[in-house]
Design a protein around this motif. Structure first.
Motif, PDB file in Angstrom:
ATOM      1  N   UNK A  68       0.545  -0.784  -0.021  1.00 53.99           N
ATOM      2  CA  UNK A  68       0.284  -0.652   0.151  1.00 53.99           C
ATOM      3  C   UNK A  68       0.650   0.963   0.477  1.00 53.99           C
ATOM      4  N   UNK A  69       0.323   2.352  -1.152  1.00 54.40           N
ATOM      5  CA  UNK A  69       1.621   3.374  -1.022  1.00 54.40           C
ATOM      6  C   UNK A  69       0.581   4.426  -0.800  1.00 54.40           C
ATOM      7  N   UNK A  70       1.305   5.284   0.132  1.00 58.08           N
ATOM      8  CA  UNK A  70       0.219   6.613   0.740  1.00 58.08           C
ATOM      9  C   UNK A  70       1.563   7.375   0.450  1.00 58.08           C
ATOM     10  N   UNK A  71       1.393   9.210   0.871  1.00 58.63           N
ATOM     11  CA  UNK A  71       1.994  10.090   0.514  1.00 58.63           C
ATOM     12  C   UNK A  71       1.829  10.711   2.107  1.00 58.63           C
ATOM     13  N   UNK A  72       0.592   9.824   2.765  1.00 54.91           N
ATOM     14  CA  UNK A  72       0.858  10.096   4.512  1.00 54.91           C
ATOM     15  C   UNK A  72       1.839   9.469   5.778  1.00 54.91           C
ATOM     16  N   UNK A  73       2.317  10.665   5.803  1.00 52.64           N
ATOM     17  CA  UNK A  73       3.761  10.212   6.644  1.00 52.64           C
ATOM     18  C   UNK A  73       2.922   9.339   7.865  1.00 52.64           C
ATOM     19  N   UNK A  74       2.267  10.293   8.261  1.00 52.90           N
ATOM     20  CA  UNK A  74       0.867  10.255   9.427  1.00 52.90           C
ATOM     21  C   UNK A  74       0.102   8.333   9.253  1.00 52.90           C
ATOM     22  N   UNK A  75      -0.116   7.974   8.429  1.00 58.45           N
ATOM     23  CA  UNK A  75      -0.850   6.473   8.057  1.00 58.45           C
ATOM     24  C   UNK A  75       0.348   5.726   8.016  1.00 58.45           C
ATOM     25  N   UNK A  76       1.777   6.327   7.600  1.00 58.33           N
ATOM     26  CA  UNK A  76       3.520   5.257   7.530  1.00 58.33           C
ATOM     27  C   UNK A  76       3.789   4.928   8.905  1.00 58.33           C
ATOM     28  N   UNK A  77       4.252   6.524   9.133  1.00 58.24           N
ATOM     29  CA  UNK A  77       4.450   5.978  11.083  1.00 58.24           C
ATOM     30  C   UNK A  77       3.758   5.539  11.875  1.00 58.24           C
ATOM     31  N   UNK A  78       2.979   5.242  11.487  1.00 60.16           N
ATOM     32  CA  UNK A  78       1.844   5.004  12.609  1.00 60.16           C
ATOM     33  C   UNK A  78       1.708   3.283  12.756  1.00 60.16           C
ATOM     34  N   UNK A  79       2.254   3.089  11.108  1.00 62.29           N
ATOM     35  CA  UNK A  79       2.131   1.578  10.807  1.00 62.29           C
ATOM     36  C   UNK A  79       4.351   1.422  11.237  1.00 62.29           C
ATOM     37  N   UNK A  81       6.701   2.765  12.603  1.00 66.28           N
ATOM     38  CA  UNK A  81       7.493   3.410  13.772  1.00 66.28           C
ATOM     39  C   UNK A  81       6.896   2.721  15.315  1.00 66.28           C
ATOM     40  N   UNK A  82       5.021   1.546  14.992  1.00 65.43           N
ATOM     41  CA  UNK A  82       4.557   1.157  16.317  1.00 65.43           C
ATOM     42  C   UNK A  82       3.595   2.104  17.207  1.00 65.43           C
ATOM     43  N   UNK A  83       3.374   3.716  15.869  1.00 68.11           N
ATOM     44  CA  UNK A  83       2.328   4.493  16.654  1.00 68.11           C
ATOM     45  C   UNK A  83       1.458   3.988  17.340  1.00 68.11           C
ATOM     46  N   UNK A  84       0.708   3.149  16.194  1.00 67.96           N
ATOM     47  CA  UNK A  84      -0.985   2.374  16.355  1.00 67.96           C
ATOM     48  C   UNK A  84      -0.795   1.360  17.336  1.00 67.96           C
ATOM     49  N   UNK A  85      -0.190   0.130  18.031  1.00 72.49           N
ATOM     50  CA  UNK A  85       0.227  -0.220  18.593  1.00 72.49           C
ATOM     51  C   UNK A  85       0.222   0.537  19.942  1.00 72.49           C
ATOM     52  N   UNK A  86       1.189   1.721  19.766  1.00 73.20           N
ATOM     53  CA  UNK A  86       0.603   2.435  21.694  1.00 73.20           C
ATOM     54  C   UNK A  86      -0.127   2.890  22.032  1.00 73.20           C
ATOM     55  N   UNK A  87      -0.935   3.733  20.119  1.00 75.45           N
ATOM     56  CA  UNK A  87      -2.327   4.187  20.720  1.00 75.45           C
ATOM     57  C   UNK A  87      -3.736   3.090  21.443  1.00 75.45           C
ATOM     58  N   UNK A  88      -3.488   1.998  20.458  1.00 74.16           N
ATOM     59  CA  UNK A  88      -4.838   0.478  21.048  1.00 74.16           C
ATOM     60  C   UNK A  88      -3.764   0.121  22.093  1.00 74.16           C
ATOM     61  N   UNK A  92      -5.921   5.505  23.079  1.00 77.13           N
ATOM     62  CA  UNK A  92      -5.963   6.565  22.831  1.00 77.13           C
ATOM     63  C   UNK A  92      -5.784   7.905  23.602  1.00 77.13           C
ATOM     64  N   UNK A  93      -5.049   7.039  24.971  1.00 80.94           N
ATOM     65  CA  UNK A  93      -4.852   7.861  25.885  1.00 80.94           C
ATOM     66  C   UNK A  93      -4.138   9.690  25.454  1.00 80.94           C
ATOM     67  N   UNK A  94      -4.548  10.889  26.219  1.00 83.73           N
ATOM     68  CA  UNK A  94      -4.219  11.692  26.277  1.00 83.73           C
ATOM     69  C   UNK A  94      -4.684  12.541  24.912  1.00 83.73           C
ATOM     70  N   UNK A  95      -5.828  11.992  24.558  1.00 80.63           N
ATOM     71  CA  UNK A  95      -5.973  13.380  23.291  1.00 80.63           C
ATOM     72  C   UNK A  95      -6.043  12.769  21.421  1.00 80.63           C
ATOM     73  N   UNK A  96      -5.524  11.452  21.611  1.00 84.96           N
ATOM     74  CA  UNK A  96      -4.948  10.714  20.070  1.00 84.96           C
ATOM     75  C   UNK A  96      -6.998  10.979  19.563  1.00 84.96           C
TER      76      UNK A  96
END
Length: 159
Positions: A68-79, A81-88, A92-96
């Motif tokens: 999956x190709x996207x120009x969204x750093x938000x999505x690529x980094x969330x997956x 760099x593990x951001x999504x796992x932390x949010x889950x 989604x604490x701290x207003x994510x």
């Protein structure tokens, strides 16, 4: 042999928030499918996510190998760099933001093998550029949908 699917996605909003849209191009062999939709009030990141979600929801079989190709750093980094796992893990604490879409995405994500690749937006990639046209055309369209997750969240802040 597991099928290889290639997906390009993009999201757009006219103002942040403002009218928005997403576009997606799905490819398998010589087959190609385009998806898009527009929303009356949303954000760019929400539309980036909706492009991915719409593409994954269009797939009919689980267990696919997807690039999956996207120009969204938000999505690529969330997956990547593990951001999504932390949010889950922290619910989604701290207003994510965008919990509704991330949970919806995650439920689709777990059924496939997906490699996320960042591409530079508004550059020379014809598929990313096509997704941008689909997204902006949808955002500028008539009879825009309601992004209930966004509008409900905004309305809750006003109560």
């Amino acid at each position: 042999m597991t099928q290889q699917i290639t997906i390009y996605t993009d999201g757009s909003s006219r103002g942040n928030p403002g009218p928005g849209g997403y576009g997606a191009v799905l490819m398998y062999g010589d087959k190609r499918k385009e998806l898009s939709a527009g929303y009356r009030k949303t954000t760019n990141n929400r539309m980036e996510l909706m492009g991915v979600i719409a593409a994954l929801e269009a797939l009919k079989k689980p267990g696919l190998n997807i690039t999956l190709y996207t120009d969204s750093q938000y999505i690529v980094k969330a997956l990547n760099e593990g951001w999504l796992n932390k949010w889950l893990a922290t619910n989604f604490a701290k207003g994510k933001k965008n919990k509704d879409l991330w949970v919806r995405f995650y439920n689709l994500y777990t059924h496939h093998h997906i490699k996320f690749v960042w591409v530079k937006g508004h550059a020379d990639n014809p598929f990313n550029n096509r997704c941008d046209v689909l997204a902006t055309t949808a955002a500028d369209g008539k009879n825009l949908l309601v992004d209930e997750g966004y509008e409900m969240d905004v309305n809750n802040l006003l109560l």
